[in-house]
Structure formats: structure tokens, C-alpha cells
Design an enzyme around this catalytic site. Structure first.
Site, PDB file in Angstrom:
ATOM      1  N   ALA A   1       5.424  -4.119   5.201  1.00  0.00           N
ATOM      2  CA  ALA A   1       5.139  -3.379   5.856  1.00  0.00           C
ATOM      3  C   ALA A   1       4.017  -3.906   7.143  1.00  0.00           C
ATOM      4  O   ALA A   1       4.117  -3.342   8.465  1.00  0.00           O
ATOM      5  CB  ALA A   1       3.730  -2.890   5.101  1.00  0.00           C
ATOM      6  N   GLY A   2       3.529  -5.587   7.196  1.00  0.00           N
ATOM      7  CA  GLY A   2       2.921  -5.940   8.478  1.00  0.00           C
ATOM      8  C   GLY A   2       1.406  -6.156   8.310  1.00  0.00           C
ATOM      9  O   GLY A   2       1.046  -6.059   9.234  1.00  0.00           O
TER      10      GLY A   2
ATOM     11  N   PRO B   1       1.452   0.196   1.444  1.00  0.00           N
ATOM     12  CA  PRO B   1       2.603  -0.479   1.410  1.00  0.00           C
ATOM     13  C   PRO B   1       3.355  -2.156   1.206  1.00  0.00           C
ATOM     14  O   PRO B   1       2.750  -2.376   1.864  1.00  0.00           O
ATOM     15  CB  PRO B   1       3.265   0.165   2.755  1.00  0.00           C
ATOM     16  CG  PRO B   1       1.757   0.499   3.578  1.00  0.00           C
ATOM     17  CD  PRO B   1       0.867   0.408   2.206  1.00  0.00           C
TER      18      PRO B   1
ATOM     19  N   LYS C   1      -4.888  -4.840   6.243  1.00  0.00           N
ATOM     20  CA  LYS C   1      -5.465  -5.287   7.297  1.00  0.00           C
ATOM     21  C   LYS C   1      -4.257  -4.805   8.153  1.00  0.00           C
ATOM     22  O   LYS C   1      -3.221  -4.580   8.285  1.00  0.00           O
ATOM     23  CB  LYS C   1      -4.816  -7.131   8.462  1.00  0.00           C
ATOM     24  CG  LYS C   1      -4.123  -7.717   7.615  1.00  0.00           C
ATOM     25  CD  LYS C   1      -3.633  -7.609   8.780  1.00  0.00           C
ATOM     26  CE  LYS C   1      -2.333  -8.454   8.748  1.00  0.00           C
ATOM     27  NZ  LYS C   1      -1.083  -8.319  10.223  1.00  0.00           N
TER      28      LYS C   1
ATOM     29  N   ASP D   1      -2.210 -15.010   6.130  1.00  0.00           N
ATOM     30  CA  ASP D   1      -2.416 -14.538   6.275  1.00  0.00           C
ATOM     31  C   ASP D   1      -4.802 -14.166   5.151  1.00  0.00           C
ATOM     32  O   ASP D   1      -4.706 -13.263   5.553  1.00  0.00           O
ATOM     33  CB  ASP D   1      -2.099 -13.192   5.821  1.00  0.00           C
ATOM     34  CG  ASP D   1      -1.380 -12.565   7.638  1.00  0.00           C
ATOM     35  OD1 ASP D   1      -2.090 -13.149   8.920  1.00  0.00           O
ATOM     36  OD2 ASP D   1      -0.412 -11.732   7.368  1.00  0.00           O
TER      37      ASP D   1
END
Ligand code: C5P
Length: 290
Positions: A96-97, A93, A8, A135
Site C-alpha cells: 500500500a505504500g 492494507p 506511515k 523503511d
């Protein structure tokens, strides 16, 4: 059973207030992209829940969100998952956010619902997801959504129109608690215009959408992470409509109208960074409403 776990991006990330429980109330426009991990589940005869992956850097115990998701599902539904084996083919990754871990956990939850509780509504699945991580509810649902609270209150949105998205992750992690710790909500200089972003998405006008992309974490990013700004600047110089950090970073994404321009920019960034990807928006709803 197999499922894809999509990454995302935050088209916007706003922090509204610090809560009594130490967490922050957020308002975020979240968007899936096509870049994904492949997750599979097998029922074996062993004890407990196990995890296999070729990615040696991933934990295989409950500190891996995929395992935690299975544990929470078992606890909340009473289903016995002893012998469950989770495999992860990792492409996203990590740190990574991009919700790489949350997305794996969400894929596990969708598969467990399909296998053991096919009558469970999406609302209940998302309630369980929120117990796994902030999340995870969005990652369960997929597509594009407005996420509020800690991320558990979701509203479906029309996603980004087709475009090319360049991702670049510099080689350092950013600690999410550290970054939240630097935020003084009243001192934030700018906030994203979320209402503006929502109407731009309704209209489906890519250039207009790009004008509303903004992440408040960029305001408080310490100098030691200045590579993030350098990557942003490079992407903009290489003709991105917009570039921003996603989540608590450090990945930067740039939005391009054309694949060729994104690939050209990717070639330039790949001279300096190992983790560079070109992808597209992924607007499929992953968990059906019922
Ligand atoms: O959700 P995640 O595990 O990534 O959160 C890590 C930390 O970030 C939390 O322990 C908390 O300090 C901070 N956080 C917050 N408000 C949120 C989400 C996370 O303050 N909505």
C-alpha cells in the site's frame, strides 16, 4: 509480549540521485498514523521462528518482514530465537505504500530488544533495522522524522498537529522497483520543498504544512495507475486541504481539519473502494532514545 505496528505516510518524498549500488538516495518526511497492526511474541518449545496470522494472504516464511526481522536480530546479536512464535493481527492494507510489513518488522525488533537486549541503544537497534529494510529504521523509531539516504538516516521532527487523515487504497499493487525504474532524476519536473515543510512543521500550522505535501513518484506514475489521480481529485473536491500518494503507492491520503469532513469524504469513496479509512497522526516515539 505485545506491540502495535503503526502505518506511515510520506508527507514528502524526494529522490535525490541514483547510487552506485542501484538504490536511490531519498529525502522523505515520514509520519506515523494511528492505524495499526497488533503484533505479539511468544516463546514456545518448537524449532525455528514461526508466524501465525488469520490473514491468509500473508507469507509466513522469511519473505514476511516480521520473520526476517527476528532472523536478522538473532544473527546480529547471537541470541537464539528458536521456538519464537510471532502473531500478527493485520489491519493495515498490504502493498500500500504505508510500510505495513516494515512496521510489523520494527515492532518485532522493539520487543526483541526489550526481552533480550534491554541495554541496546536505539542507534544499534536502528542499525539492525536498516539490514531488514529501508523503511524499518523509521518504523522502529516512530512519530515523525526526516529520513535520508535509503531511509536509515533519521532526524526527529515535530509531527503533524491533530487532524483527520483519510486513506484510500485502490485494488491494485504498484511495484516499487518498477516505479524507481521509471525515475530519471534529472528529468523530474518538481521536487518537494523539504526545508519549507520542516519550518511549517516547526510552526505547527496545518494549512501551511499541507501546501508542502508532495511525492515525486506522482510525476512518473504510468497511465495504468490513473485511479491514483482520480482519488486525489475526489479528495480535493471533497474539501481535503491536500491529497497525495504515499511511498510508492497506490494509497492516497487526504488531510482534513475536521473529522466530520473526512468521514463524509470516506462515505463517498467507500462506494467505489473497499479499503477506505479515517485515522489521525500518531506522534508517540515508539523506541526510546536509550
Ligand atoms: O526497500 P524496498 O524493498 O521496498 O525496495 C524495493 C526496490 O526499490 C529495491 O530493490 C530498489 O530497486 C528500489 N529502491 C531504490 N532506492 C531506495 C529504495 C528502494 O532504488 N532507496
Amino acid at each position: 509480549m505485545e506491540e502495535r505496528a503503526y502505518a506511515k505516510l510520506n508527507l514528502t518524498l524526494d529522490i535525490l540521485r541514483k547510487r552506485e549500488d542501484g538504490f536511490h538516495d531519498l529525502r522523505m518526511v515520514m509520519q506515523n498514523v494511528a492505524l495499526c497492526d497488533d503484533i505479539s511474541l511468544e516463546e514456545k518449545s518448537g524449532e525455528g521462528i514461526s508466524l501465525h496470522t488469520k490473514a491468509a494472504y500473508l507469507p509466513t516464511d522469511s519473505s514476511n518482514i516480521a520473520v526476517k526481522a527476528a532472523e536478522v536480530f538473532a544473527r546480529e546479536t547471537g541470541v537464539n530465537l528458536s521456538g519464537l512464535d510471532i502473531s500478527i493481527a493485520k489491519r493495515l492494507p498490504v502493498c500500500a505504500g504505508m510500510a505495513g510489513g516494515s512496521s510489523d518488522g520494527a515492532a518485532v525488533l522493539r520487543m526483541l530488544r526489550r526481552r533480550y537486549r534491554p541495554d541496546m541503544g536505539r542507534e544499534e537497534l536502528e542499525r539492525i533495522a536498516a539490514l531488514v529494510g529501508s523503511d524499518v529504521p523509521f518504523c522502529v523509531r516512530g512519530g515523525a522524522a526526516l529520513a535520508e539516504g535509503k531511509g536509515e538516516r533519521l532526524r526527529d521532527l515535530p509531527g503533524l498537529p491533530d487532524c483527520a487523515i483519510l486513506l484510500c487504497k485502490p485494488d491494485f499493487p504498484i511495484s516499487t522497483p518498477e516505479l524507481f525504474g521509471l525515475v530519471r532524476v534529472k528529468k523530474l519536473k518538481f521536487h518537494p520543498d523539504t526545508a519549507g515543510m520542516l519550518s511549517a512543521l516547526e510552526r505547527g500550522d496545518l494549512q501551511e504544512i499541507c501546501r508542502y505535501v508532495y511525492n515525486v513518484f506522482e510525476d512518473v506514475l504510468p497511465r495504468k495507475y490513473q485511479r491514483v489521480w482520480e482519488i486525489k481529485r475526489q479528495m480535493l473536491e471533497l474539501d481535503a486541504f491536500t491529497a497525495a500518494m504515499t511511498g510508492s503507492g497506490p494509497t492516497v491520503f487526504g488531510i482534513f481539519a475536521e473529522e466530520e469532513a473526512a468521514q463524509r469524504a470516506a462515505q463517498v469513496l467507500a462506494r467505489e473502494y473497499r479499503q477506505v479509512y479515517v485515522t489521525r497522526p500518531w506522534n508517540e516515539k515508539l523506541a526510546k532514545a536509550e
